[in-house]
Design a protein around this motif. Structure first.
Motif, PDB file in Angstrom:
ATOM      1  N   ALA A 143       2.991  53.514 -78.412  1.00 42.54           N
ATOM      2  CA  ALA A 143       2.071  54.501 -77.855  1.00 42.54           C
ATOM      3  C   ALA A 143       1.825  55.626 -78.850  1.00 42.54           C
ATOM      4  N   ALA A 144       2.877  56.008 -79.564  1.00 45.39           N
ATOM      5  CA  ALA A 144       2.749  57.087 -80.545  1.00 45.39           C
ATOM      6  C   ALA A 144       1.744  56.744 -81.634  1.00 45.39           C
ATOM      7  N   LYS A 145       1.647  55.469 -82.008  1.00 42.56           N
ATOM      8  CA  LYS A 145       0.698  55.072 -83.051  1.00 42.56           C
ATOM      9  C   LYS A 145      -0.732  55.454 -82.674  1.00 42.56           C
ATOM     10  N   ASP A 146      -1.083  55.258 -81.414  1.00 40.63           N
ATOM     11  CA  ASP A 146      -2.434  55.591 -80.973  1.00 40.63           C
ATOM     12  C   ASP A 146      -2.681  57.099 -81.035  1.00 40.63           C
ATOM     13  N   LEU A 147      -1.662  57.875 -80.654  1.00 39.56           N
ATOM     14  CA  LEU A 147      -1.820  59.329 -80.680  1.00 39.56           C
ATOM     15  C   LEU A 147      -1.847  59.855 -82.109  1.00 39.56           C
ATOM     16  N   LEU A 148      -1.028  59.292 -82.977  1.00 42.25           N
ATOM     17  CA  LEU A 148      -1.031  59.719 -84.378  1.00 42.25           C
ATOM     18  C   LEU A 148      -2.376  59.406 -85.043  1.00 42.25           C
ATOM     19  N   ALA A 149      -2.939  58.244 -84.705  1.00 39.86           N
ATOM     20  CA  ALA A 149      -4.264  57.909 -85.237  1.00 39.86           C
ATOM     21  C   ALA A 149      -5.309  58.888 -84.724  1.00 39.86           C
ATOM     22  N   THR A 150      -5.165  59.317 -83.463  1.00 40.33           N
ATOM     23  CA  THR A 150      -6.108  60.269 -82.881  1.00 40.33           C
ATOM     24  C   THR A 150      -6.006  61.627 -83.558  1.00 40.33           C
ATOM     25  N   ALA A 172       3.328  58.173 -68.404  1.00 42.33           N
ATOM     26  CA  ALA A 172       3.538  57.453 -69.657  1.00 42.33           C
ATOM     27  C   ALA A 172       2.896  58.186 -70.832  1.00 42.33           C
ATOM     28  N   GLY A 173       1.830  58.956 -70.547  1.00 40.62           N
ATOM     29  CA  GLY A 173       1.209  59.759 -71.598  1.00 40.62           C
ATOM     30  C   GLY A 173       2.075  60.920 -72.029  1.00 40.62           C
ATOM     31  N   GLY A 174       2.880  61.469 -71.089  1.00 37.34           N
ATOM     32  CA  GLY A 174       3.834  62.501 -71.463  1.00 37.34           C
ATOM     33  C   GLY A 174       4.916  61.946 -72.366  1.00 37.34           C
ATOM     34  N   PHE A 175       5.428  60.758 -72.022  1.00 39.81           N
ATOM     35  CA  PHE A 175       6.425  60.105 -72.865  1.00 39.81           C
ATOM     36  C   PHE A 175       5.835  59.755 -74.229  1.00 39.81           C
ATOM     37  N   ALA A 176       4.590  59.259 -74.244  1.00 33.94           N
ATOM     38  CA  ALA A 176       3.925  58.953 -75.517  1.00 33.94           C
ATOM     39  C   ALA A 176       3.807  60.202 -76.389  1.00 33.94           C
ATOM     40  N   SER A 177       3.530  61.342 -75.755  1.00 36.44           N
ATOM     41  CA  SER A 177       3.397  62.592 -76.503  1.00 36.44           C
ATOM     42  C   SER A 177       4.736  63.010 -77.103  1.00 36.44           C
ATOM     43  N   LEU A 178       5.824  62.850 -76.335  1.00 33.83           N
ATOM     44  CA  LEU A 178       7.160  63.129 -76.861  1.00 33.83           C
ATOM     45  C   LEU A 178       7.461  62.244 -78.065  1.00 33.83           C
ATOM     46  N   ALA A 180       5.285  60.702 -80.073  1.00 36.70           N
ATOM     47  CA  ALA A 180       4.420  61.027 -81.214  1.00 36.70           C
ATOM     48  C   ALA A 180       4.899  62.275 -81.931  1.00 36.70           C
ATOM     49  N   ALA A 181       5.380  63.267 -81.186  1.00 38.18           N
ATOM     50  CA  ALA A 181       5.841  64.504 -81.809  1.00 38.18           C
ATOM     51  C   ALA A 181       7.020  64.263 -82.736  1.00 38.18           C
ATOM     52  N   SER A 182       7.796  63.223 -82.475  1.00 39.24           N
ATOM     53  CA  SER A 182       8.982  62.951 -83.295  1.00 39.24           C
ATOM     54  C   SER A 182       8.624  62.544 -84.715  1.00 39.24           C
TER      55      SER A 182
END
Length: 307
Positions: A143-150, A172-178, A180-182
């Motif tokens: 999930a983080a990959k999608d947010l990092l690309a964004t 699940a978007g909150g977990f994805a954000s956590l 991605a921040a890492s």
């Protein structure tokens, strides 16, 4: 053999492109909020597949305040429906009332639709496996990959203040954000986690998600390399994640070095898990949200002394 493999790859590429075109056109047919300068965009990202790494695109929507900017940015991330058949219903996750509040605060907003959901479609990348032994770390990393690309895509937009990005996600978007921040993406200064997590079983085991200790481990794993503040916002009558479970996760977050604040609101409706998406709930969560993001923006303003 090589020729057949090449033709197969070409057919797959054409099918994927045609699917994306169909979904993008469907997304663009939704009513456009002209007052928010709503625009459907394609975010490029690299994805590993059967034949190596290739570029693909995910559908996202941008919303802007009036003016040229640069504006601080919110990357808004959607959840994961309990029923896999409902993932397509995510659409473009147009929470217009909530987005309008963010824009009123002076934020630009981009809403990516992760792989396997809604307007992006395609392969679901966030499968956690069995309830007994789920792999939350792998799902979070995908999930983080999608947010990092964004975030990288948003960095190319002239209206965006590239050093003032906040990741905001629900469930699940909150977990994805956590997650991605890492990875310490450039310009990301905070996370707001609305009822974040994975493994909820609201219909069969209200408040008791799959393997909560594994989620605690995953949160600790991501928190160990997260160096920005995180605002955790949950509700007492969350049928996905009970307050006791959430406190265990937050303790794991802090023990691993995470810095943040946990708020657990009073019961809301029949299931507080979806509070963020309910228009009438905005006055409940907005004051704390606005205080948090205002303090973060103030502390990261040019010329502010380091703590």
């Amino acid at each position: 053999m090589q020729n057949r493999l090449g033709r197969f790859r070409l057919v797959v590429s054409v099918m994927v492109f045609a699917q994306w075109q169909y979904l993008a056109n469907a997304a663009e047919s939704d009513p456009i909020a002209t007052d928010l300068h709503e625009t459907v965009v394609a975010v490029p990202m690299m994805e590993k597949g059967l034949f190596g790494t290739s570029q693909r695109e995910i559908v996202a929507t941008t919303y802007m305040p009036d003016g040229a900017g640069p504006f601080p940015l919110i990357v808004l991330s959607h959840g994961n429906p309990p029923n896999a058949h409902d993932r397509i219903k995510v659409g473009r996750y147009r929470k217009i009332t909530q987005i309008r509040e963010f824009v009123r605060m002076g934020f630009a907003v981009i809403v990516p639709i992760r792989r396997g959901y809604g307007a992006t479609g395609g392969r679901f990348a966030e499968n956690t496996g069995s309830c007994r032994a789920p792999d939350f770390e792998a799902a979070g990393a995908e999930a983080a990959k999608d947010l990092l690309a964004t975030v990288a895509f948003a960095d190319t937009l002239p209206q965006i203040g590239r050093d003032r990005v906040i990741l905001v996600g629900q469930s699940a978007g909150g977990f994805a954000s956590l997650a991605a921040a890492s990875y310490a993406p450039k310009g990301v200064i905070a996370v707001v986690n609305f009822s974040g997590g994975r493994g909820g079983r609201p219909a069969t085991n209200p408040g008791d998600p799959c393997a909560p200790e594994r989620m605690a481990d995953a949160i600790g794993h991501f928190a160990a390399t997260t160096h920005i503040p995180v605002f955790w916002h949950y509700v007492q009558n969350d049928l996905y994640f009970s307050p006791d479970v959430v406190r265990t996760w937050f303790s794991a977050f802090q023990a691993a070095g995470g810095h943040g604040q946990l708020v657990i609101e009073q019961p809301f409706g029949r299931d507080g898990h979806g509070m963020f998406a309910v228009d009438s709930a905005i006055p409940i969560w907005e004051p704390g949200f606005e205080r948090f993001v205002s303090s973060v923006l103030l502390s990261t303003a040019p010329g502010t002394p380091a703590p």
